[in-house]
Design a protein around this motif. Structure first.
Motif, PDB file in Angstrom:
ATOM      1  N   ALA A 262      35.745  48.548  43.559  1.00 14.70           N
ATOM      2  CA  ALA A 262      35.534  47.689  42.393  1.00 14.70           C
ATOM      3  C   ALA A 262      35.041  46.334  42.868  1.00 14.70           C
ATOM      4  O   ALA A 262      35.266  45.931  44.021  1.00 14.70           O
ATOM      5  CB  ALA A 262      36.825  47.541  41.600  1.00 14.70           C
ATOM      6  N   ALA A 263      34.356  45.629  41.997  1.00 16.92           N
ATOM      7  CA  ALA A 263      33.840  44.312  42.340  1.00 16.92           C
ATOM      8  C   ALA A 263      34.986  43.335  42.558  1.00 16.92           C
ATOM      9  O   ALA A 263      36.019  43.396  41.870  1.00 16.92           O
ATOM     10  CB  ALA A 263      32.917  43.799  41.231  1.00 16.92           C
ATOM     11  N   GLY A 264      34.848  42.446  43.525  1.00 23.23           N
ATOM     12  CA  GLY A 264      35.801  41.373  43.748  1.00 23.23           C
ATOM     13  C   GLY A 264      36.961  41.730  44.656  1.00 23.23           C
ATOM     14  O   GLY A 264      37.868  40.909  44.844  1.00 23.23           O
ATOM     15  N   LEU A 265      36.954  42.905  45.247  1.00 25.35           N
ATOM     16  CA  LEU A 265      38.095  43.313  46.073  1.00 25.35           C
ATOM     17  C   LEU A 265      38.235  42.439  47.320  1.00 25.35           C
ATOM     18  O   LEU A 265      39.353  42.250  47.825  1.00 25.35           O
ATOM     19  CB  LEU A 265      37.952  44.788  46.487  1.00 25.35           C
ATOM     20  N   SER A 266      37.132  41.935  47.805  1.00 23.88           N
ATOM     21  CA  SER A 266      37.174  41.154  49.052  1.00 23.88           C
ATOM     22  C   SER A 266      37.171  39.652  48.805  1.00 23.88           C
ATOM     23  O   SER A 266      37.054  38.863  49.754  1.00 23.88           O
ATOM     24  CB  SER A 266      35.964  41.530  49.938  1.00 23.88           C
ATOM     25  N   THR A 267      37.309  39.255  47.536  1.00 21.19           N
ATOM     26  CA  THR A 267      37.255  37.831  47.216  1.00 21.19           C
ATOM     27  C   THR A 267      38.623  37.405  46.676  1.00 21.19           C
ATOM     28  O   THR A 267      39.131  37.962  45.714  1.00 21.19           O
ATOM     29  CB  THR A 267      36.179  37.552  46.157  1.00 21.19           C
ATOM     30  N   TRP A 268      39.214  36.380  47.322  1.00 21.32           N
ATOM     31  CA  TRP A 268      40.541  35.955  46.895  1.00 21.32           C
ATOM     32  C   TRP A 268      40.475  35.260  45.544  1.00 21.32           C
ATOM     33  O   TRP A 268      39.484  34.644  45.183  1.00 21.32           O
ATOM     34  CB  TRP A 268      41.189  35.054  47.953  1.00 21.32           C
ATOM     35  N   ASN A 269      41.529  35.403  44.789  1.00 26.00           N
ATOM     36  CA  ASN A 269      41.684  34.775  43.482  1.00 26.00           C
ATOM     37  C   ASN A 269      40.663  35.247  42.457  1.00 26.00           C
ATOM     38  O   ASN A 269      40.410  34.579  41.458  1.00 26.00           O
ATOM     39  CB  ASN A 269      41.591  33.253  43.598  1.00 26.00           C
ATOM     40  N   VAL A 270      40.059  36.435  42.686  1.00 30.39           N
ATOM     41  CA  VAL A 270      39.128  37.029  41.727  1.00 30.39           C
ATOM     42  C   VAL A 270      39.688  38.389  41.302  1.00 30.39           C
ATOM     43  O   VAL A 270      40.013  39.229  42.152  1.00 30.39           O
ATOM     44  CB  VAL A 270      37.724  37.192  42.336  1.00 30.39           C
ATOM     45  N   MET A 271      39.813  38.624  40.006  1.00 28.44           N
ATOM     46  CA  MET A 271      40.378  39.864  39.494  1.00 28.44           C
ATOM     47  C   MET A 271      39.363  40.991  39.535  1.00 28.44           C
ATOM     48  O   MET A 271      38.199  40.810  39.175  1.00 28.44           O
ATOM     49  CB  MET A 271      40.842  39.664  38.047  1.00 28.44           C
ATOM     50  N   SER A 272      39.781  42.162  39.981  1.00 31.29           N
ATOM     51  CA  SER A 272      38.951  43.369  39.978  1.00 31.29           C
ATOM     52  C   SER A 272      39.381  44.249  38.808  1.00 31.29           C
ATOM     53  O   SER A 272      40.577  44.341  38.471  1.00 31.29           O
ATOM     54  CB  SER A 272      39.110  44.142  41.287  1.00 31.29           C
ATOM     55  N   THR A 273      38.411  44.931  38.188  1.00 31.41           N
ATOM     56  CA  THR A 273      38.673  45.794  37.046  1.00 31.41           C
ATOM     57  C   THR A 273      38.079  47.168  37.316  1.00 31.41           C
ATOM     58  O   THR A 273      36.936  47.281  37.760  1.00 31.41           O
ATOM     59  CB  THR A 273      38.048  45.218  35.773  1.00 31.41           C
ATOM     60  N   LEU A 274      38.874  48.225  37.020  1.00 31.67           N
ATOM     61  CA  LEU A 274      38.347  49.585  37.176  1.00 31.67           C
ATOM     62  C   LEU A 274      39.096  50.528  36.238  1.00 31.67           C
ATOM     63  O   LEU A 274      40.242  50.270  35.856  1.00 31.67           O
ATOM     64  CB  LEU A 274      38.484  50.069  38.615  1.00 31.67           C
ATOM     65  N   ASN A 275      38.414  51.617  35.836  1.00 34.28           N
ATOM     66  CA  ASN A 275      39.033  52.642  34.997  1.00 34.28           C
ATOM     67  C   ASN A 275      39.672  53.707  35.880  1.00 34.28           C
ATOM     68  O   ASN A 275      39.107  54.106  36.903  1.00 34.28           O
ATOM     69  CB  ASN A 275      37.991  53.286  34.090  1.00 34.28           C
ATOM     70  N   ILE A 276      40.822  54.189  35.445  1.00 36.05           N
ATOM     71  CA  ILE A 276      41.500  55.262  36.170  1.00 36.05           C
ATOM     72  C   ILE A 276      41.919  56.331  35.163  1.00 36.05           C
ATOM     73  O   ILE A 276      42.160  56.021  33.993  1.00 36.05           O
ATOM     74  CB  ILE A 276      42.731  54.748  36.948  1.00 36.05           C
ATOM     75  N   PRO A 277      41.968  57.606  35.570  1.00 36.48           N
ATOM     76  CA  PRO A 277      42.345  58.668  34.633  1.00 36.48           C
ATOM     77  C   PRO A 277      43.759  58.450  34.077  1.00 36.48           C
ATOM     78  O   PRO A 277      44.659  57.995  34.786  1.00 36.48           O
ATOM     79  CB  PRO A 277      42.274  59.944  35.490  1.00 36.48           C
ATOM     80  N   ALA A 278      43.959  58.811  32.813  1.00 37.60           N
ATOM     81  CA  ALA A 278      45.290  58.684  32.209  1.00 37.60           C
ATOM     82  C   ALA A 278      46.294  59.639  32.853  1.00 37.60           C
ATOM     83  O   ALA A 278      47.504  59.472  32.704  1.00 37.60           O
ATOM     84  CB  ALA A 278      45.195  58.946  30.715  1.00 37.60           C
ATOM     85  N   SER A 279      45.759  60.642  33.559  1.00 33.73           N
ATOM     86  CA  SER A 279      46.637  61.593  34.231  1.00 33.73           C
ATOM     87  C   SER A 279      47.065  61.105  35.620  1.00 33.73           C
ATOM     88  O   SER A 279      47.782  61.826  36.319  1.00 33.73           O
ATOM     89  CB  SER A 279      45.924  62.942  34.374  1.00 33.73           C
ATOM     90  N   SER A 280      46.674  59.922  35.994  1.00 36.01           N
ATOM     91  CA  SER A 280      47.017  59.393  37.320  1.00 36.01           C
ATOM     92  C   SER A 280      48.534  59.290  37.477  1.00 36.01           C
ATOM     93  O   SER A 280      49.251  58.983  36.525  1.00 36.01           O
ATOM     94  CB  SER A 280      46.379  58.024  37.528  1.00 36.01           C
ATOM     95  N   GLU A 281      49.018  59.523  38.702  1.00 33.80           N
ATOM     96  CA  GLU A 281      50.457  59.501  38.967  1.00 33.80           C
ATOM     97  C   GLU A 281      50.905  58.282  39.772  1.00 33.80           C
ATOM     98  O   GLU A 281      52.029  57.818  39.587  1.00 33.80           O
ATOM     99  CB  GLU A 281      50.866  60.770  39.739  1.00 33.80           C
ATOM    100  N   LEU A 282      50.021  57.768  40.658  1.00 29.18           N
ATOM    101  CA  LEU A 282      50.479  56.701  41.552  1.00 29.18           C
ATOM    102  C   LEU A 282      49.384  55.673  41.789  1.00 29.18           C
ATOM    103  O   LEU A 282      48.214  56.017  41.986  1.00 29.18           O
ATOM    104  CB  LEU A 282      50.912  57.296  42.903  1.00 29.18           C
ATOM    105  N   ILE A 283      49.764  54.401  41.748  1.00 25.78           N
ATOM    106  CA  ILE A 283      48.897  53.287  42.142  1.00 25.78           C
ATOM    107  C   ILE A 283      49.442  52.729  43.462  1.00 25.78           C
ATOM    108  O   ILE A 283      50.638  52.448  43.569  1.00 25.78           O
ATOM    109  CB  ILE A 283      48.886  52.173  41.086  1.00 25.78           C
ATOM    110  N   ALA A 284      48.545  52.570  44.457  1.00 25.72           N
ATOM    111  CA  ALA A 284      48.939  51.990  45.752  1.00 25.72           C
ATOM    112  C   ALA A 284      47.910  50.932  46.135  1.00 25.72           C
ATOM    113  O   ALA A 284      46.704  51.152  46.001  1.00 25.72           O
ATOM    114  CB  ALA A 284      49.025  53.070  46.818  1.00 25.72           C
ATOM    115  N   VAL A 285      48.390  49.760  46.599  1.00 22.82           N
ATOM    116  CA  VAL A 285      47.478  48.676  46.975  1.00 22.82           C
ATOM    117  C   VAL A 285      47.878  48.110  48.339  1.00 22.82           C
ATOM    118  O   VAL A 285      49.063  48.084  48.690  1.00 22.82           O
ATOM    119  CB  VAL A 285      47.484  47.546  45.931  1.00 22.82           C
ATOM    120  N   LYS A 286      46.839  47.702  49.072  1.00 21.88           N
ATOM    121  CA  LYS A 286      47.050  47.023  50.352  1.00 21.88           C
ATOM    122  C   LYS A 286      46.413  45.642  50.261  1.00 21.88           C
ATOM    123  O   LYS A 286      45.275  45.514  49.780  1.00 21.88           O
ATOM    124  CB  LYS A 286      46.415  47.811  51.491  1.00 21.88           C
TER     125      LYS A 286
END
Length: 383
Positions: A262-286
């Motif tokens: 997604a856009a903005g992942l490498s920029t601090w203090n900038v929000m990234s937006t993305l769609n994910i399936p409603a059937s998703s089970e887990l969100i993990a972030v590093k």
């Protein structure tokens, strides 16, 4: 008796009066001998008449006394008869209670004996009780015990074997239902379909039917195959969720173990937006912190903008990279602890922080419990 005494006294007074009268007459003048005799004769007749009156009255008094005694005796006899009748009714009531108790005991005993017989070499037994109308029927038709059982069971009956079950010699008889025609079970109508297990992305609903049309009887077989069936429902795809997230400084996102871009992942203090399936089970972030401030903040919203989840202390975070950490089936070990809420003073939560763009009102800036950690791994189960 008091009346008799009064009468005798009155007679004595009358005699005395007559004597006084005679004395007076004798004193006053000379009385001829014949006149004196007449006077004495008349007085004696009066005395005899009074005596007869006393005798009659005494007889009446005696008769009244006897009548009174007879009435009293009859009342005492009536009271005694009432007491005897009451005692007899009490005994009959007690006898009736004993008979009812015995019938109840016999019922339980006969039922258990029939049940015991069904475990042996005979078929299932059923007990039948003679009702009052059954007994009246028997009396009117002069029926035998066998005919009585034939009436009560509605068909063939079997007497007890080796005294295991009661025969028709008592007020009960047992029927060996194995002698009856077997009835195989049949399926009834299907019920309506139940509620779907999911609103979208495919669910399951079931319906049932029962083996009651007819129900198996007299050794008949149960219904074959299953009495339940299922089908898929609401197979249309659920609308995607939308994820809003940022970190200070570099962010990597995984959905069910798959890295997402997604856009903005490498920029601090900038929000990234993305769609994910409603059937998703887990969100993990590093999140990698290159220095200065730190934190992770984000949320997931449904198609109507409602919260699915938001970063808070229910997330689990670690400073250690472990194999499979971004997958739904990963087992969190000792290095994984509840996320630390960085508080409202965190720079990402302020008016100038990028966190203000995250739509959930429940969002919190999170990290591990150590500000010295450079790379942090956090995860949250959706469902």
């Amino acid at each position: 008796m008091k009346i008799s005494v009064c009468i005798i006294i009155c007679l004595a007074l009358a005699v005395e009066i007559v004597a006084d009268s005679l004395d007076t007459e004798l004193d006053s003048k000379e009385i001829a001998t014949e006149d004196l005799k007449d006077l004495l004769f008349t007085s004696m007749q009066s005395i005899i008449s009074l005596n007869d009156l006393v005798t009659g009255l005494s007889k009446q008094i005696a008769e009244l006394t006897i009548s009174s005694a007879q009435t009293t005796a009859k009342m005492e006899i009536s009271t005694a008869e009432t007491s005897i009748a009451t005692a007899s009714l009490s005994r009959e009531l007690e006898d009736l209670k004993k008979k009812v108790s015995t019938m109840n005991e016999n019922f339980t005993d006969l039922e258990s004996r029939c049940a015991e017989a069904s475990k042996k070499d005979k078929g299932p037994w059923k007990c039948y009780h003679y009702t009052e109308s059954d007994r009246e029927w028997r009396a009117n038709h002069e029926a035998t015990e066998a005919e009585m059982c034939e009436r009560v069971t509605g068909g063939k009956f079997t007497r007890g074997k080796n005294d295991m079950v009661p025969d028709c010699g008592t007020c009960w008889c047992c029927q060996d239902q194995s002698a009856l025609i077997p009835v195989d079970g049949g399926w009834g109508f299907w019920s309506d379909w139940g509620e779907c297990s999911a609103e979208c992305d495919g669910g399951v609903q079931t319906r049932e039917r029962s083996c009651t049309d007819p129900a198996p009887a007299h050794g008949g077989v149960e219904c074959r195959v299953e009495g339940e069936e299922s089908r898929e429902c609401n197979s249309e795809q659920c609308p995607d969720y939308t994820m809003y997230i940022l970190c200070d400084d570099v962010l990597t996102i995984y959905v069910d173990g798959t890295e997402r871009q997604a856009a903005g992942l490498s920029t601090w203090n900038v929000m990234s937006t993305l769609n994910i399936p409603a059937s998703s089970e887990l969100i993990a972030v590093k999140c990698f912190n290159g220095g200065g401030g730190y934190g992770i903040i984000g949320s997931v919203q449904d198609a109507e903008g409602g919260d699915i989840l938001a970063t808070d202390s229910s997330w689990k975070c670690s400073n250690t990279l472990e194999s499979g950490w971004s997958l739904p089936g990963f087992k969190e070990g000792n290095t994984w602890r509840a996320a630390t809420d960085l508080g409202d003073s965190n720079h990402m939560m302020g008016q100038n922080g990028g966190g203000k763009d995250v739509p959930s009102p429940n969002k919190r800036a999170i990290w591990t419990d150590s500000s010295s950690d450079i790379t942090v791994y956090c995860r949250k189960t959706i469902k």
